[in-house]
Design a protein around this motif. Structure first.
Motif, PDB file in Angstrom:
ATOM      1  N   ASN A 141       0.360  -1.429  -0.148  1.00 52.62           N
ATOM      2  CA  ASN A 141       0.017   0.260  -0.140  1.00 52.62           C
ATOM      3  C   ASN A 141       1.018   1.584  -0.445  1.00 52.62           C
ATOM      4  O   ASN A 141       0.906   2.505  -0.597  1.00 52.62           O
ATOM      5  CB  ASN A 141      -1.283  -0.079   1.556  1.00 52.62           C
TER       6      ASN A 141
ATOM      7  N   GLU B  25       2.385   1.493  -3.295  1.00 54.67           N
ATOM      8  CA  GLU B  25       0.986   2.282  -4.261  1.00 54.67           C
ATOM      9  C   GLU B  25       1.007   3.524  -4.063  1.00 54.67           C
ATOM     10  O   GLU B  25       0.428   3.986  -5.303  1.00 54.67           O
ATOM     11  CB  GLU B  25       0.046   1.263  -4.250  1.00 54.67           C
ATOM     12  N   ASN B  26       0.539   3.889  -2.744  1.00 54.88           N
ATOM     13  CA  ASN B  26       0.159   5.572  -2.989  1.00 54.88           C
ATOM     14  C   ASN B  26       1.345   6.379  -3.029  1.00 54.88           C
ATOM     15  O   ASN B  26       1.104   7.759  -3.992  1.00 54.88           O
ATOM     16  CB  ASN B  26      -0.203   5.344  -1.180  1.00 54.88           C
TER      17      ASN B  26
ATOM     18  N   LYS C 294       0.827   6.268  -6.469  1.00 53.08           N
ATOM     19  CA  LYS C 294       0.357   7.810  -7.172  1.00 53.08           C
ATOM     20  C   LYS C 294       0.476   8.675  -6.651  1.00 53.08           C
ATOM     21  O   LYS C 294      -0.289   9.370  -7.688  1.00 53.08           O
ATOM     22  CB  LYS C 294      -0.932   6.833  -6.495  1.00 53.08           C
TER      23      LYS C 294
ATOM     24  N   GLN D 125       1.316   5.464 -14.063  1.00 48.18           N
ATOM     25  CA  GLN D 125       0.138   4.583 -14.188  1.00 48.18           C
ATOM     26  C   GLN D 125      -0.112   3.949 -13.866  1.00 48.18           C
ATOM     27  O   GLN D 125       1.073   3.207 -14.184  1.00 48.18           O
ATOM     28  CB  GLN D 125      -0.197   5.128 -16.244  1.00 48.18           C
ATOM     29  N   PRO D 126      -0.936   3.214 -13.319  1.00 45.71           N
ATOM     30  CA  PRO D 126      -1.019   2.059 -12.956  1.00 45.71           C
ATOM     31  C   PRO D 126      -0.960   0.735 -14.190  1.00 45.71           C
ATOM     32  O   PRO D 126      -1.622   0.998 -15.471  1.00 45.71           O
ATOM     33  CB  PRO D 126      -2.381   1.671 -12.234  1.00 45.71           C
TER      34      PRO D 126
ATOM     35  N   ASN E 229      -4.684  -5.669 -11.956  1.00 45.00           N
ATOM     36  CA  ASN E 229      -5.361  -4.693 -11.319  1.00 45.00           C
ATOM     37  C   ASN E 229      -5.094  -3.515 -10.716  1.00 45.00           C
ATOM     38  O   ASN E 229      -5.080  -3.634 -10.107  1.00 45.00           O
ATOM     39  CB  ASN E 229      -6.364  -6.163 -10.215  1.00 45.00           C
ATOM     40  N   GLY E 230      -5.475  -3.022 -11.476  1.00 43.92           N
ATOM     41  CA  GLY E 230      -4.397  -1.767 -11.405  1.00 43.92           C
ATOM     42  C   GLY E 230      -2.983  -1.036 -11.100  1.00 43.92           C
ATOM     43  O   GLY E 230      -2.215  -2.481 -11.655  1.00 43.92           O
ATOM     44  N   TYR E 231      -2.178  -1.003 -10.412  1.00 43.49           N
ATOM     45  CA  TYR E 231      -1.036  -1.138  -9.916  1.00 43.49           C
ATOM     46  C   TYR E 231       0.370  -2.349  -9.707  1.00 43.49           C
ATOM     47  O   TYR E 231       0.575  -3.122  -9.060  1.00 43.49           O
ATOM     48  CB  TYR E 231      -0.564  -0.207  -8.706  1.00 43.49           C
ATOM     49  N   ARG E 232      -1.624  -3.699  -9.389  1.00 41.58           N
ATOM     50  CA  ARG E 232      -1.540  -4.470  -8.458  1.00 41.58           C
ATOM     51  C   ARG E 232      -1.719  -6.118  -9.209  1.00 41.58           C
ATOM     52  O   ARG E 232      -1.489  -6.144 -10.618  1.00 41.58           O
ATOM     53  CB  ARG E 232      -2.325  -5.096  -7.546  1.00 41.58           C
TER      54      ARG E 232
ATOM     55  N   GLY F 285       3.985   0.803 -11.246  1.00 42.71           N
ATOM     56  CA  GLY F 285       3.457   1.966 -11.658  1.00 42.71           C
ATOM     57  C   GLY F 285       4.290   2.432 -13.322  1.00 42.71           C
ATOM     58  O   GLY F 285       5.598   2.130 -13.542  1.00 42.71           O
TER      59      GLY F 285
END
Length: 313
Positions: free
Chosen positions: A56, A59-60, A63, A68-69, A73-76, A100
């Protein structure tokens, strides 16, 4: 030669101005390492809620830098990893790479990676001192130092107000300590085509610089372009180049896919894979110098067409 010399001088001036305008910041490196290697993170074992907190955190930061993710699933990018060294009841563990993308609209991409997992309490194999089993293995050098480098390079390139010739993909790998599982998974399930990768830079244990040994840069022989890239590069720290692309970290997964690699590593020490690998032992000035060196390597690599690959074994 008369035409090349002024161009080279101009390039040095531009690189110097770029580093001066957007410096690598020791305060940020400390912030990242002290967070990731705090006792509260309980050694960031794969599958733990503490490693999920680290994910987390990364990822933050991505962001915040407006990357860009580019996961699934997004960045994951989720996958399963298996503990193999010892028998444990929870041998199958859930893991995630955090990915990212700095999109410069370029046809090719440089991958920058570092693993963010570590050994937890040392009870699923890997600890170098069995008396430390049950104690928190904070992994400040291994590999909070590499993740700090990853995040600082992400900040640097996303905020330098320059549209680079190449895109940059930043990947925080999980389950490296279980056998390079995260990087293997990504190269088997890439979120961008492997043939669009210029080269891959890996950081693993870059926080304990020893001036007697210097920084190891592994993978120098994996492309014919690296000698010319390094020809005019200097640093305040000593560094040694090694040709082989294989090694005990995530660049190996890319090398096995015929992608040129460089692995930055300050070497082993008495606290490696022990409960004593703590944040206050990191050489932050040297870590800053290593990242400044990496910026030079990345920037010089952007002056070249897509890298060729050389198998070094």
């Amino acid at each position: 030669m008369k035409r090349l010399f002024p161009l080279f001088i101009l390039l040095l001036v531009l690189l110097s101005a770029k580093l001066t305008a957007q410096e690598i910041e020791i305060s940020r490196l400390k912030k990242h390492i002290f967070y990731l290697a705090d006792d509260k993170m309980k050694g960031r074992a794969t599958g733990s809620k503490e490693l999920a907190k680290a994910a987390n955190y990364i990822e933050n930061e991505f962001k915040k830098y407006k990357l860009q993710p580019l996961g699934e699933n997004g960045y994951r990018q989720a996958f399963e990893a298996k503990v193999r060294r010892v028998i444990v009841p929870d041998s199958i563990r859930q893991a995630e790479n955090i990915i990212g993308f700095l999109d410069n609209g370029a046809p090719y991409t440089i991958v920058v990676g570092a693993h963010y997992d570590h050994l937890g309490h040392g009870n699923f194999g890997g600890t170098r001192d069995t008396s430390h089993i049950g104690q928190i293995h904070n992994g400040a050098d291994d590999n909070a130092s590499g993740v700090a480098g990853l995040l600082e390079l992400a900040r640097y390139y996303s905020s330098n107000k320059i549209k680079e010739k190449y895109n940059i993909l930043f990947i925080a790998f999980s389950a490296e300590e279980l056998g390079l599982v995260g990087s293997k998974y990504w190269t088997e399930h890439p979120t961008l085509p492997l043939d669009k990768i210029h080269w891959m830079l890996n950081m693993d244990m870059i926080g304990r610089y020893n001036p007697d040994n210097g920084l190891a840069i592994i993978g120098y022989g994996t492309s014919s372009k690296f000698p010319s890239i390094f020809e005019n590069i200097s640093s305040t720290i000593k560094f040694n180049k090694s040709k082989d692309g294989n090694g005990g970290s995530d660049q190996t997964s890319f090398y096995k896919k015929n992608i040129p690699v460089l692995f930055f590593h300050t070497g082993g020490h008495d606290d490696y894979h022990k409960a004593t690998d703590d944040a206050d032992k990191i050489d932050y000035n040297a870590l800053k110098a290593i990242l400044e060196l990496e910026v030079k390597v990345i920037d010089y690599s952007m002056l070249h067409d897509k890298m060729d690959f050389i198998w070094t074994n």
